[in-house]
Design a protein around this motif. Structure first.
Motif, PDB file in Angstrom:
ATOM      1  N   TRP A   1       0.843  -1.208   0.000  1.00  0.00           N
ATOM      2  CA  TRP A   1       0.000   0.000   0.000  1.00  0.00           C
ATOM      3  C   TRP A   1       0.876   1.255   0.000  1.00  0.00           C
ATOM      4  CZ3 TRP A   1      -3.746  -3.329  -0.512  1.00  0.00           C
ATOM      5  CH2 TRP A   1      -5.027  -2.868  -0.773  1.00  0.00           C
TER       6      TRP A   1
ATOM      7  N   MET B   1       2.281   1.707  -3.426  1.00  0.00           N
ATOM      8  CA  MET B   1       1.240   2.204  -4.330  1.00  0.00           C
ATOM      9  C   MET B   1       1.039   3.703  -4.159  1.00  0.00           C
ATOM     10  SD  MET B   1      -2.811   1.277  -4.220  1.00  0.00           S
ATOM     11  CE  MET B   1      -2.914   1.973  -2.559  1.00  0.00           C
TER      12      MET B   1
ATOM     13  N   LYS C   1       1.496   2.895  -8.141  1.00  0.00           N
ATOM     14  CA  LYS C   1       1.192   1.527  -8.538  1.00  0.00           C
ATOM     15  C   LYS C   1       2.054   0.564  -7.743  1.00  0.00           C
ATOM     16  CE  LYS C   1       1.030  -1.281 -12.785  1.00  0.00           C
ATOM     17  NZ  LYS C   1       1.327  -1.271 -14.238  1.00  0.00           N
TER      18      LYS C   1
ATOM     19  N   LEU D   1      -2.113  -3.059  -7.782  1.00  0.00           N
ATOM     20  CA  LEU D   1      -2.810  -1.974  -7.099  1.00  0.00           C
ATOM     21  C   LEU D   1      -2.518  -0.654  -7.826  1.00  0.00           C
ATOM     22  CD1 LEU D   1      -1.699  -2.879  -3.460  1.00  0.00           C
ATOM     23  CD2 LEU D   1      -3.851  -3.525  -4.549  1.00  0.00           C
TER      24      LEU D   1
ATOM     25  N   ALA E   1      -3.291   3.520  -7.368  1.00  0.00           N
ATOM     26  CA  ALA E   1      -3.815   4.565  -6.488  1.00  0.00           C
ATOM     27  C   ALA E   1      -4.709   5.526  -7.275  1.00  0.00           C
ATOM     28  CB  ALA E   1      -2.670   5.332  -5.838  1.00  0.00           C
TER      29      ALA E   1
ATOM     30  N   ASN F   1      -8.101   3.228  -4.049  1.00  0.00           N
ATOM     31  CA  ASN F   1      -7.406   2.526  -5.121  1.00  0.00           C
ATOM     32  C   ASN F   1      -8.319   1.506  -5.773  1.00  0.00           C
ATOM     33  OD1 ASN F   1      -6.794   0.864  -2.483  1.00  0.00           O
ATOM     34  ND2 ASN F   1      -6.489  -0.544  -4.190  1.00  0.00           N
TER      35      ASN F   1
END
Length: 461
Positions: free
Chosen positions: A211, A214, A219, A256, A258, A269
């Motif tokens: 996280w 990201m 990303k 992932l 954002a 996200n």
């Protein structure tokens, strides 16, 4: 109507972006502004005091006629009426008009009705385009082979720090707002919009790391597995003695991305979840076929050379003895001729399994070719000789069952010890091979050491 027909009022009404007309108590047209006249392509003199049902745009279909008629009647009864309708402009282009009809009073008595129309064609086109795009997106999400989900915040938040506490707090406030059916299918579980992030990927040790990446880079990507309730095997792989790793989990890759608003605040996200089990298995199978012998599932000759060269160099630097060993199954052709080649394959498989389990962490085991096997042992030379003698006895005691047959076998073993003298793996295997053939030529089922061979045996090809 004096207030509407004064110069100042007419100027304003003519210029505003509305189509305005006034229907008198006798249902005739008493006023039309410039915008309406331009839209219909008529002069006011041609429609002044004309009943509203004889207006040019009255011909735009029965549905429009009924809408307008009922709207006018309701307005004369004191209601404010609103409706949308499609009308044809004088140039035959279609336009969507939003109409509002209101009664006009004089001394508490309705004397006329004012109709105001707003051209909403562009808005309708935009709405239709959005609706079409929504349908396309819905179809894309629902029929995609990938899983998709959105984790969003109730309110965007400025990212002022990225320490663990902040990232965990951020993740705890994100909510699963959208997910497609494929995502549920991949995870093999039913989801709700209250599902928290950590429950989706229980096998990922620290999701906050990804996280953070990201948020910082826009990303992030990670691989994980989803455990299956049942375990099953690839029967084709088993039948061909190829990689038989069980299917006990799904391999997935999560990307992932954002989402930031125009001011740069973090909104949440979305993620793409791709199942890549077959891809991973294919990669493993290719690696297996490149480095392993398909029949016995131990190292092949190429893999042995790579690993042995590296291990010998390390052992020489550490002043540690190593030995190269060649092993050959005695009278293997007789096994094939007596019991069949399938039985021979079974013997090779179990023979390799026995050697690999017996050697364990002491060395590297590989199939050299045919019924020959090669080992690199990392231990003092005296231990290597004792260890190989114990292996020879173990082989002579094994029984291989194939169909209704019980097959016994022996093996001849040749050792080239004290490899600190040279690191040339070709020389070492060749000399171990000479020791092996000396053992085979002198009774089989025995261990021979290269250093103990007669000089003439060392120089034989």
């Amino acid at each position: 109507m004096n207030s509407l027909t004064s110069f100042e009022s007419r100027f304003v009404i003519d210029e505003i972006n509305l189509y305005i007309t006034v229907i008198a108590g006798d249902h005739t047209i008493s006023f039309a502004n410039k915008q309406l006249l331009n839209f219909s392509g008529v002069h006011f003199e041609n429609i002044n005091h004309l009943p509203y049902w004889e207006l040019p745009w009255w011909q735009n279909g029965m549905a429009n006629q009924n809408q307008l008629m009922f709207a006018v009647e309701r307005a004369f009864f004191g209601e404010t009426v609103r409706f949308d309708a499609t009308y044809t402009k004088y140039d035959n282009t279609l336009h969507e008009i939003d109409f509002l009809l209101k009664p006009l009073y004089k001394r508490d008595e309705i004397v006329s009705v004012i109709a105001m129309g707003y051209n909403i064609s562009d808005l309708v086109k935009t709405q239709k385009a959005l609706t079409r795009r929504e349908r396309q997106l819905d179809a894309f999400f629902e029929f995609s082979s990938d899983g998709y989900f959105f984790f969003l915040l109730d309110q965007p938040i400025e990212i002022t720090r990225t320490d663990d506490a902040f990232i965990h707090e951020l993740m705890s406030h994100q909510k699963l707002t959208f997910f497609n059916q494929q995502f549920e299918k991949i995870l093999n579980q039913e989801l709700s919009h209250q599902t928290v992030i950590e429950t989706l990927f229980p096998n990922v040790k620290d999701l906050s790391v990804f996280w953070r990446d990201m948020i910082l880079n826009g990303k992030a990507q990670f691989d994980t597995t989803i455990q299956l309730e049942e375990t099953y095997y690839d029967e084709e792989a088993l039948n061909t003695f190829i990689l038989d790793e069980p299917y006990d989990c799904l391999y997935i890759r999560v990307t992932l991305v954002a989402i930031f608003d125009d001011q740069g605040a973090f909104e949440g996200n979305y993620a793409v979840v791709r199942e890549r089990t077959q891809e991973v298995r294919n990669i493993k199978r290719l690696e297996f076929l490149a480095n392993k012998d398909p029949l016995t599932k131990i190292n092949n000759r190429r893999s042995f050379y790579e690993k042995a060269v590296e291990k010998i160099e390390v052992c020489q630097n550490d002043q540690m003895d190593t030995s190269v060993v060649m092993i050959d199954i005695d009278f293997f052709k007789r096994i094939n001729d007596t019991f069949g080649h399938d039985a021979g394959d079974t013997v090779l498989y179990h023979f390799a399994t026995l050697i690999e389990s017996f050697v364990g962490e002491r060395g590297i085991v590989a199939r050299y070719g045919g019924e020959e096997f090669v080992l690199l042992l990392m231990c003092p030379f005296d231990e290597a000789k004792t260890f190989m003698e114990a292996l020879r006895i173990k082989i002579s005691e094994m029984i291989v069952r194939h169909d209704d047959d019980q097959i016994t076998l022996t093996a001849s073993i040749g050792i080239r010890g004290n490899t600190r003298q040279t690191d040339n793996i070709d020389t070492l295997t060749a000399e171990a091979d000479k020791a092996l053939y000396y053992a085979k030529n002198h009774g089989r089922n025995r261990v021979a050491v290269y250093a103990d061979l007669p000089e003439e045996a060392k120089h034989e090809r």
